[in-house]
Design a protein around this motif. Structure first.
Motif, short mmCIF file in Angstrom:
data_model
loop_
_atom_site.label_atom_id
_atom_site.label_comp_id
_atom_site.label_asym_id
_atom_site.label_seq_id
_atom_site.Cartn_x
_atom_site.Cartn_y
_atom_site.Cartn_z
N GLY A 122 5.72 -13.33 30.18
CA GLY A 122 6.91 -12.80 29.51
C GLY A 122 6.81 -12.89 28.00
O GLY A 122 7.13 -11.93 27.27
N TRP A 123 6.37 -14.03 27.50
CA TRP A 123 6.19 -14.18 26.05
C TRP A 123 5.08 -13.26 25.54
O TRP A 123 5.18 -12.71 24.43
N ARG A 126 6.65 -9.83 25.34
CA ARG A 126 7.71 -9.78 24.33
C ARG A 126 7.13 -9.82 22.91
O ARG A 126 7.61 -9.12 22.02
N LEU A 127 6.11 -10.62 22.70
CA LEU A 127 5.49 -10.74 21.38
C LEU A 127 4.35 -9.74 21.16
O LEU A 127 3.78 -9.70 20.08
N ARG A 128 4.01 -8.98 22.21
CA ARG A 128 2.89 -8.03 22.17
C ARG A 128 1.56 -8.73 21.86
O ARG A 128 0.79 -8.30 21.03
N SER A 170 13.22 -20.89 27.79
CA SER A 170 12.76 -19.55 27.45
C SER A 170 13.54 -18.49 28.20
O SER A 170 13.87 -17.45 27.65
N TRP A 174 15.58 -15.41 26.60
CA TRP A 174 15.35 -14.02 26.96
C TRP A 174 16.64 -13.34 27.39
O TRP A 174 16.87 -12.18 27.08
N TRP A 177 18.57 -12.57 24.29
CA TRP A 177 17.90 -11.49 23.58
C TRP A 177 18.15 -10.15 24.27
O TRP A 177 18.43 -9.15 23.62
N TYR A 178 18.09 -10.14 25.61
CA TYR A 178 18.33 -8.91 26.36
C TYR A 178 19.77 -8.44 26.19
O TYR A 178 20.03 -7.26 25.98
N SER A 181 20.17 -6.99 22.68
CA SER A 181 19.48 -5.72 22.47
C SER A 181 20.13 -4.58 23.24
O SER A 181 20.07 -3.44 22.82
#
Length: 188
Positions: A122-123, A126-128, A170, A174, A177-178, A181
């Motif tokens: 997931g990280w 999320r961080l690409r 975490s 998330w 953050w979701y 967004s």
């Protein structure tokens, strides 16, 4: 009993970070190699050393590039529950712990490894990509967790529980953050 559980958590958490490296370390720490590890005891040790060494080197060096991280994330997500379960059962057998049923210990170890790997994936998305310093710290923690599973299970288990706590935190981050967004109200 509690020390045994902490040792199991330590080894399983290592499988949540890398899959071949913990198996290689456990095999090389013991004089009887992988004779007490389920499934791996049926494979000739020479073949197993070659495969695990090659894959461990790919885990260590391939994870430093974005393409290598992508490949590793997918493969490790699939195999981390299996390796986590194998390591949990192997710790019980190698340390001569009186714990049963072994299948339940394997399932718990596999679930811990899967949860930790799922959070890392997931990280990653999320961080690409994960920064190189995070990957290096992860390599060090993975090696320490395997060593601590046998030499200092209290320390290894506490590190594993701390990693689980970070994974839970975490998921909360998330969710916030979701919601931010997608501008969904908090109560729904």
């Amino acid at each position: 009993m509690i020390i045994g559980i902490l040792a199991i958590l330590s080894a399983s958490a290592a499988a949540g970070m890398r899959i071949a490296l913990p198996l290689l370390i456990i095999g090389l720490l013991r004089s009887d190699l992988w004779s007490q590890v389920p499934l791996l005891s049926a494979i000739p040790p020479q073949v197993l050393i070659g495969v695990l060494t090659s894959w461990s080197l790919f885990e260590l060096f391939g994870s430093k590039k974005l393409l290598g991280q992508r490949i590793l994330q997918i493969i490790q997500l699939v195999f981390s529950p299996l390796v986590g379960g194998l390591l949990a059962v192997a710790v019980v057998k190698m340390a001569n712990l009186d714990m049963s049923p072994l299948w339940l210990i394997g399932v718990i170890g596999g679930l811990l490894a899967f949860v930790l790997k799922l959070v890392q994936v997931g990280w990653f998305f999320r961080l690409r990509g994960l920064p190189i310093w995070v990957i290096c710290i992860e390599d060090i923690i993975c090696i320490l967790l395997v060593l601590f599973a046998f030499d200092a299970p209290k320390n290894g288990g506490l590190i594993a529980l701390m990693l689980l706590w970070i994974a839970i935190r975490s998921s909360t981050a998330w969710r916030k953050w979701y919601r931010q967004s997608s501008s969904i109200p908090e109560g729904e």
